[in-house]
Design a protein around this motif. Sequence first.
Motif, PDB file in Angstrom:
ATOM      1  N   ASN A  33       0.824  -1.214   0.000  1.00 16.54           N
ATOM      2  CA  ASN A  33       0.000   0.000   0.000  1.00 16.54           C
ATOM      3  C   ASN A  33       0.854   1.259   0.000  1.00 16.54           C
ATOM      4  OD1 ASN A  33      -2.559  -1.091  -0.184  1.00 16.54           O
ATOM      5  ND2 ASN A  33      -2.680  -1.441   2.005  1.00 16.54           N
ATOM      6  N   LEU A  34       1.972   1.241   0.702  1.00 11.32           N
ATOM      7  CA  LEU A  34       2.849   2.401   0.693  1.00 11.32           C
ATOM      8  C   LEU A  34       3.440   2.640  -0.689  1.00 11.32           C
ATOM      9  CD1 LEU A  34       4.735   2.084   4.091  1.00 11.32           C
ATOM     10  CD2 LEU A  34       3.082   3.834   3.424  1.00 11.32           C
ATOM     11  N   LYS A  35       3.787   1.566  -1.382  1.00 10.01           N
ATOM     12  CA  LYS A  35       4.333   1.704  -2.736  1.00 10.01           C
ATOM     13  C   LYS A  35       3.275   2.218  -3.704  1.00 10.01           C
ATOM     14  CE  LYS A  35       7.824  -1.891  -2.342  1.00 10.01           C
ATOM     15  NZ  LYS A  35       8.207  -3.245  -2.768  1.00 10.01           N
ATOM     16  N   GLN A  36       2.038   1.758  -3.557  1.00 12.42           N
ATOM     17  CA  GLN A  36       0.974   2.131  -4.488  1.00 12.42           C
ATOM     18  C   GLN A  36       0.389   3.504  -4.192  1.00 12.42           C
ATOM     19  OE1 GLN A  36       0.353   0.225  -7.160  1.00 12.42           O
ATOM     20  NE2 GLN A  36       1.964  -1.097  -6.385  1.00 12.42           N
ATOM     21  N   ALA A  37       0.295   3.870  -2.934  1.00 17.13           N
ATOM     22  CA  ALA A  37      -0.442   5.063  -2.555  1.00 17.13           C
ATOM     23  C   ALA A  37       0.424   6.311  -2.403  1.00 17.13           C
ATOM     24  CB  ALA A  37      -1.202   4.809  -1.254  1.00 17.13           C
ATOM     25  N   SER A  38       1.716   6.153  -2.303  1.00 19.83           N
ATOM     26  CA  SER A  38       2.546   7.327  -2.048  1.00 19.83           C
ATOM     27  C   SER A  38       3.174   7.844  -3.334  1.00 19.83           C
ATOM     28  CB  SER A  38       3.636   7.005  -1.025  1.00 19.83           C
ATOM     29  OG  SER A  38       4.489   6.004  -1.522  1.00 19.83           O
ATOM     30  N   ASP A  39       3.251   9.137  -3.434  1.00 18.44           N
ATOM     31  CA  ASP A  39       3.874   9.811  -4.562  1.00 18.44           C
ATOM     32  C   ASP A  39       5.118  10.496  -4.009  1.00 18.44           C
ATOM     33  OD1 ASP A  39       4.612  11.240  -6.773  1.00 18.44           O
ATOM     34  OD2 ASP A  39       2.712  12.312  -6.988  1.00 18.44           O
ATOM     35  N   ARG A  40       6.257   9.904  -4.225  1.00 18.99           N
ATOM     36  CA  ARG A  40       7.489  10.394  -3.612  1.00 18.99           C
ATOM     37  C   ARG A  40       7.847  11.807  -4.079  1.00 18.99           C
ATOM     38  NH1 ARG A  40      10.555   6.384  -0.914  1.00 18.99           N
ATOM     39  NH2 ARG A  40       9.696   4.314  -1.239  1.00 18.99           N
ATOM     40  N   LYS A  41       7.595  12.116  -5.354  1.00 19.69           N
ATOM     41  CA  LYS A  41       7.921  13.453  -5.855  1.00 19.69           C
ATOM     42  C   LYS A  41       7.044  14.512  -5.186  1.00 19.69           C
ATOM     43  CE  LYS A  41       9.656  12.053 -10.357  1.00 19.69           C
ATOM     44  NZ  LYS A  41       9.455  12.104 -11.807  1.00 19.69           N
ATOM     45  N   ALA A  42       5.752  14.216  -5.048  1.00 22.36           N
ATOM     46  CA  ALA A  42       4.846  15.158  -4.395  1.00 22.36           C
ATOM     47  C   ALA A  42       5.219  15.325  -2.924  1.00 22.36           C
ATOM     48  CB  ALA A  42       3.407  14.686  -4.539  1.00 22.36           C
ATOM     49  N   TYR A  43       5.597  14.236  -2.268  1.00 23.66           N
ATOM     50  CA  TYR A  43       6.003  14.304  -0.869  1.00 23.66           C
ATOM     51  C   TYR A  43       7.264  15.148  -0.705  1.00 23.66           C
ATOM     52  CZ  TYR A  43       7.770  12.939   3.710  1.00 23.66           C
ATOM     53  OH  TYR A  43       8.267  12.971   4.988  1.00 23.66           O
ATOM     54  N   ALA A  44       8.236  14.960  -1.595  1.00 22.29           N
ATOM     55  CA  ALA A  44       9.476  15.735  -1.523  1.00 22.29           C
ATOM     56  C   ALA A  44       9.195  17.221  -1.752  1.00 22.29           C
ATOM     57  CB  ALA A  44      10.475  15.221  -2.553  1.00 22.29           C
ATOM     58  N   TRP A  46       6.335  18.791  -1.122  1.00 21.16           N
ATOM     59  CA  TRP A  46       5.608  19.270   0.059  1.00 21.16           C
ATOM     60  C   TRP A  46       6.566  19.498   1.227  1.00 21.16           C
ATOM     61  CZ3 TRP A  46       4.639  16.558   4.742  1.00 21.16           C
ATOM     62  CH2 TRP A  46       3.757  17.202   5.593  1.00 21.16           C
ATOM     63  N   LYS A  47       7.496  18.559   1.421  1.00 17.83           N
ATOM     64  CA  LYS A  47       8.451  18.661   2.524  1.00 17.83           C
ATOM     65  C   LYS A  47       9.367  19.868   2.331  1.00 17.83           C
ATOM     66  CE  LYS A  47      11.491  15.741   5.234  1.00 17.83           C
ATOM     67  NZ  LYS A  47      12.121  14.444   5.351  1.00 17.83           N
ATOM     68  N   LYS A  48       9.764  20.115   1.071  1.00 14.65           N
ATOM     69  CA  LYS A  48      10.616  21.258   0.776  1.00 14.65           C
ATOM     70  C   LYS A  48       9.872  22.567   1.032  1.00 14.65           C
ATOM     71  CE  LYS A  48      14.055  22.303  -2.681  1.00 14.65           C
ATOM     72  NZ  LYS A  48      14.531  22.031  -4.037  1.00 14.65           N
ATOM     73  N   MET A  49       8.576  22.584   0.779  1.00 17.21           N
ATOM     74  CA  MET A  49       7.760  23.775   0.988  1.00 17.21           C
ATOM     75  C   MET A  49       7.646  24.120   2.479  1.00 17.21           C
ATOM     76  SD  MET A  49       3.814  24.340  -0.127  1.00 17.21           S
ATOM     77  CE  MET A  49       3.221  23.238   1.156  1.00 17.21           C
ATOM     78  N   LEU A  50       7.779  23.141   3.368  1.00 18.60           N
ATOM     79  CA  LEU A  50       7.631  23.363   4.804  1.00 18.60           C
ATOM     80  C   LEU A  50       8.843  24.038   5.445  1.00 18.60           C
ATOM     81  CD1 LEU A  50       5.966  20.038   5.957  1.00 18.60           C
ATOM     82  CD2 LEU A  50       4.881  22.246   5.602  1.00 18.60           C
ATOM     83  N   ILE A  51       9.955  24.072   4.735  1.00 23.23           N
ATOM     84  CA  ILE A  51      11.170  24.656   5.295  1.00 23.23           C
ATOM     85  C   ILE A  51      10.977  26.156   5.468  1.00 23.23           C
ATOM     86  CG2 ILE A  51      13.613  25.091   4.880  1.00 23.23           C
ATOM     87  CD1 ILE A  51      13.684  22.479   3.290  1.00 23.23           C
TER      88      ILE A  51
END
Length: 59
Positions: A33-44, A46-51
């Motif tokens: 489920n983690l492989k199918q449901a997660s979008d690593r590029k979108a997460y990266a 989003w994480k960069k935006m939080l800095i």
Amino acid sequence: MREKVLKFPVIKEKFIKPKILSMDEYFKFVQFNLKQASDRKAYAKWKKMLIVNVPFFLI
């Protein structure tokens, strides 16, 4: 003010019994489920935006 009456659907079907998973099966399920449901590029992105790059002070 009038109260609204909610009309929920009535479920008449019998529920199937959930399959009991072993810890290994559950771990494989979670990994899949983690492989199918997660979008690593979108997460990266989003994480960069939080800095925070502006100094701030708590008084």
